[in-house]
Write a protein that holds these residues in place. Structure first.
Motif, PDB file in Angstrom:
ATOM      1  N   GLN A  64     -10.396  12.641   1.865  1.00 38.81           N
ATOM      2  CA  GLN A  64     -10.550  11.188   1.774  1.00 38.81           C
ATOM      3  C   GLN A  64      -9.313  10.481   2.334  1.00 38.81           C
ATOM      4  N   ALA A  65      -8.447  11.221   3.037  1.00 38.88           N
ATOM      5  CA  ALA A  65      -7.189  10.644   3.510  1.00 38.88           C
ATOM      6  C   ALA A  65      -7.389   9.625   4.625  1.00 38.88           C
ATOM      7  N   THR A  66      -8.421   9.820   5.435  1.00 34.79           N
ATOM      8  CA  THR A  66      -8.651   8.906   6.558  1.00 34.79           C
ATOM      9  C   THR A  66     -10.108   8.471   6.579  1.00 34.79           C
ATOM     10  N   GLU A  67     -10.377   7.483   7.414  1.00 37.23           N
ATOM     11  CA  GLU A  67     -11.745   6.959   7.513  1.00 37.23           C
ATOM     12  C   GLU A  67     -12.046   6.548   8.951  1.00 37.23           C
ATOM     13  N   ARG A  68     -13.318   6.476   9.253  1.00 34.09           N
ATOM     14  CA  ARG A  68     -13.786   6.052  10.576  1.00 34.09           C
ATOM     15  C   ARG A  68     -14.321   4.635  10.448  1.00 34.09           C
ATOM     16  N   ARG A  69     -13.664   3.695  11.103  1.00 33.87           N
ATOM     17  CA  ARG A  69     -14.147   2.308  11.070  1.00 33.87           C
ATOM     18  C   ARG A  69     -15.337   2.191  12.018  1.00 33.87           C
ATOM     19  N   ILE A  70     -16.478   1.862  11.465  1.00 32.99           N
ATOM     20  CA  ILE A  70     -17.691   1.718  12.270  1.00 32.99           C
ATOM     21  C   ILE A  70     -17.465   0.635  13.331  1.00 32.99           C
ATOM     22  N   GLY A  71     -17.979   0.882  14.528  1.00 37.02           N
ATOM     23  CA  GLY A  71     -17.889  -0.120  15.587  1.00 37.02           C
ATOM     24  C   GLY A  71     -16.714   0.062  16.521  1.00 37.02           C
ATOM     25  N   ARG A  72     -15.820   0.984  16.183  1.00 38.04           N
ATOM     26  CA  ARG A  72     -14.662   1.191  17.063  1.00 38.04           C
ATOM     27  C   ARG A  72     -14.967   2.167  18.196  1.00 38.04           C
ATOM     28  N   GLY A  73     -16.150   2.753  18.154  1.00 36.28           N
ATOM     29  CA  GLY A  73     -16.528   3.656  19.249  1.00 36.28           C
ATOM     30  C   GLY A  73     -16.002   5.055  19.049  1.00 36.28           C
ATOM     31  N   LEU A  74     -16.468   5.939  19.890  1.00 41.24           N
ATOM     32  CA  LEU A  74     -16.152   7.370  19.769  1.00 41.24           C
ATOM     33  C   LEU A  74     -14.664   7.642  19.869  1.00 41.24           C
ATOM     34  N   PHE A  75     -13.955   6.810  20.636  1.00 40.65           N
ATOM     35  CA  PHE A  75     -12.538   7.075  20.867  1.00 40.65           C
ATOM     36  C   PHE A  75     -11.650   6.133  20.059  1.00 40.65           C
ATOM     37  N   GLY A  76     -12.251   5.459  19.124  1.00 43.02           N
ATOM     38  CA  GLY A  76     -11.506   4.496  18.312  1.00 43.02           C
ATOM     39  C   GLY A  76     -10.495   5.147  17.384  1.00 43.02           C
ATOM     40  N   GLY A  77     -10.704   6.414  17.094  1.00 43.08           N
ATOM     41  CA  GLY A  77      -9.762   7.116  16.228  1.00 43.08           C
ATOM     42  C   GLY A  77      -9.989   6.790  14.766  1.00 43.08           C
ATOM     43  N   ARG A  78      -9.371   7.593  13.894  1.00 47.32           N
ATOM     44  CA  ARG A  78      -9.516   7.371  12.461  1.00 47.32           C
ATOM     45  C   ARG A  78      -8.321   6.590  11.961  1.00 47.32           C
ATOM     46  N   GLN A  79      -8.483   5.898  10.888  1.00 46.00           N
ATOM     47  CA  GLN A  79      -7.369   5.173  10.297  1.00 46.00           C
ATOM     48  C   GLN A  79      -7.127   5.679   8.886  1.00 46.00           C
ATOM     49  N   GLU A  80      -5.910   5.442   8.405  1.00 44.04           N
ATOM     50  CA  GLU A  80      -5.571   5.921   7.067  1.00 44.04           C
ATOM     51  C   GLU A  80      -6.332   5.133   6.012  1.00 44.04           C
ATOM     52  N   THR A  81      -6.799   5.842   5.023  1.00 43.87           N
ATOM     53  CA  THR A  81      -7.447   5.185   3.884  1.00 43.87           C
ATOM     54  C   THR A  81      -6.353   4.702   2.941  1.00 43.87           C
ATOM     55  N   LEU A  82      -6.508   3.483   2.445  1.00 42.44           N
ATOM     56  CA  LEU A  82      -5.501   2.898   1.565  1.00 42.44           C
ATOM     57  C   LEU A  82      -5.899   3.077   0.104  1.00 42.44           C
ATOM     58  N   MET A  83      -4.870   3.264  -0.752  1.00 39.18           N
ATOM     59  CA  MET A  83      -5.109   3.350  -2.191  1.00 39.18           C
ATOM     60  C   MET A  83      -5.871   2.109  -2.655  1.00 39.18           C
ATOM     61  N   PHE A  84      -6.873   2.296  -3.462  1.00 43.57           N
ATOM     62  CA  PHE A  84      -7.737   1.205  -3.929  1.00 43.57           C
ATOM     63  C   PHE A  84      -8.266   0.386  -2.742  1.00 43.57           C
ATOM     64  N   ASN A  85      -8.458   1.057  -1.617  1.00 43.16           N
ATOM     65  CA  ASN A  85      -8.989   0.422  -0.412  1.00 43.16           C
ATOM     66  C   ASN A  85      -8.152  -0.782   0.025  1.00 43.16           C
ATOM     67  N   GLY A  86      -6.855  -0.753  -0.304  1.00 42.02           N
ATOM     68  CA  GLY A  86      -5.971  -1.855   0.089  1.00 42.02           C
ATOM     69  C   GLY A  86      -5.909  -2.989  -0.929  1.00 42.02           C
ATOM     70  N   TYR A  87      -6.602  -2.849  -2.058  1.00 41.93           N
ATOM     71  CA  TYR A  87      -6.610  -3.903  -3.082  1.00 41.93           C
ATOM     72  C   TYR A  87      -5.722  -3.539  -4.279  1.00 41.93           C
ATOM     73  N   GLY A  88      -4.767  -2.635  -4.055  1.00 40.15           N
ATOM     74  CA  GLY A  88      -3.922  -2.149  -5.142  1.00 40.15           C
ATOM     75  C   GLY A  88      -3.135  -3.250  -5.836  1.00 40.15           C
ATOM     76  N   ASP A  89      -2.622  -4.222  -5.058  1.00 41.64           N
ATOM     77  CA  ASP A  89      -1.836  -5.297  -5.687  1.00 41.64           C
ATOM     78  C   ASP A  89      -2.655  -6.002  -6.759  1.00 41.64           C
ATOM     79  N   GLN A  90      -3.944  -6.147  -6.491  1.00 41.53           N
ATOM     80  CA  GLN A  90      -4.790  -6.874  -7.446  1.00 41.53           C
ATOM     81  C   GLN A  90      -5.318  -5.993  -8.573  1.00 41.53           C
ATOM     82  N   VAL A  91      -5.580  -4.699  -8.290  1.00 43.50           N
ATOM     83  CA  VAL A  91      -6.329  -3.926  -9.303  1.00 43.50           C
ATOM     84  C   VAL A  91      -5.581  -2.746  -9.931  1.00 43.50           C
ATOM     85  N   ALA A  92      -4.433  -2.355  -9.376  1.00 46.71           N
ATOM     86  CA  ALA A  92      -3.772  -1.158  -9.900  1.00 46.71           C
ATOM     87  C   ALA A  92      -3.520  -1.266 -11.406  1.00 46.71           C
TER      88      ALA A  92
END
Ligand code: MTE
Length: 298
Positions: free
Chosen positions: A258-286
């Motif tokens: 679950q370390a990385t994710e594929r952003r839909i719409g970036r195409g085959l060569f868009g590459g994967r991006q890092e998955t963020l803790m709490f999907n990036g909402y950590g400041d609000q929900v941690a």
């Protein structure tokens, strides 16, 4: 950051919409357009996915397990009239119409990341109301600790329910403090239009810091309870899908990272991006999970 989707609509979406209209769908599309929502400070400034991606790459097993099945087959779902039963530990139980729960005048636009447990993601401009506002109106009783949600159960309208891939109806649940968190919404629209059937019309839950399967679609019942409710994926595979299902790049699914994710719409060569803790909402929900062992309560 206060953005409206119209400020950030990617050109691809504009082009898609033109192609959509050109395909002779204008008559179908028009009545659904023009839904307004107040911009929200909770919106991300990331570029939303195109309307085409958001409405044609879906998980909605009631209409099949393929990503394009919901767009193809969800036309059989009758979304109006529709009411949601709210019961259990509340002061004013009853059957509430969607217009009553989420009147147009109360809609907010929430541009949220959605991270599926399958390791793909999107950015979706939802329209909806905070779940807390709905729960405040019905009056949550002091002993309530959890909120249980159910999707419609009707194999006539939802042909996928004729196969036993899940124990229907689809069920989900949240702890009461998660349900009352200001990021948690009931959505009735996206991209300035009424929610398309494949996205969970007419009303669905959106909990942006949790894996997408918690965001249950086409909700017909909301029950306040003092027990942790059974949830469909957890019942099916408890070793793979937990009750909390908080997005967590450090806790892998037993069968994939679950370390990385594929952003839909970036195409085959868009590459994967890092998955963020709490999907990036950590400041609000941690803070909701302070002191909890997150690998144990996955
Ligand atoms: N709700 C119901 N009733 N049935 C489903 O199959 N799939 C879930 C969730 N809600 C699902 C559901 C999963 S796995 C995801 S990732 C999201 O819906 C997808 O939402 P979207 O298709 O609007 O992007």
């Amino acid at each position: 950051m206060k953005l409206k989707w119209s400020d950030v609509t990617p050109e691809a979406d504009y082009l898609n919409r033109r192609a959509f209209l050109a395909a002779g769908m204008a008559a179908l599309a028009t009545p659904a357009l023009g839904l307004q929502g107040r911009p929200s400070a909770f919106s991300t400034d990331e570029t939303p996915n195109s309307l085409e991606d958001i409405t044609h790459y879906n998980n909605f097993y009631e209409f099949g397990t393929g990503k394009s099945d919901p767009a193809q087959y969800s036309g059989s779902l009758k979304t109006s009239p529709w009411s949601v039963t709210i019961d259990g530990m509340v002061d004013r139980p009853g059957s509430y119409g969607v217009e009553d729960l989420a009147p147009e005048s109360a809609l907010e636009e929430r541009i949220y990341r959605l991270r599926c447990v399958e390791a793909w993601s999107m950015v979706i401009p939802w329209l909806g109301v905070p779940l807390a506002a709905v729960l405040d109106r019905v009056g949550v009783q002091p002993g309530a600790k959890f909120v249980a949600f159910r999707t419609l159960h009707d194999p006539e309208q939802m042909p996928g329910q004729r196969t036993r891939i899940l124990d229907w109806p689809y069920r989900e649940g949240l702890r009461l403090d998660e349900a009352m968190h200001p990021l948690t919404i009931l959505a009735t629209g996206l991209y300035g239009r009424i929610l398309p059937n494949q996205n969970g019309a007419p009303i669905r839950l959106v909990v942006p810091w949790k894996y997408g399967f918690k965001s249950i679609k086409s909700v017909v019942s909301i029950t306040l309870t003092d027990r942790q409710p059974p949830c469909s994926w957890q019942m099916m595979q408890p070793g793979e899908y937990g009750f909390y299902a908080n997005v967590n790049p450090q806790v892998d699914h037993p069968r994939w990272s679950q370390a990385t994710e594929r952003r839909i719409g970036r195409g085959l060569f868009g590459g994967r991006q890092e998955t963020l803790m709490f999907n990036g909402y950590g400041d609000q929900v941690a803070g909701l999970y302070a002191g909890m062992h997150l690998a144990k309560h996955y």
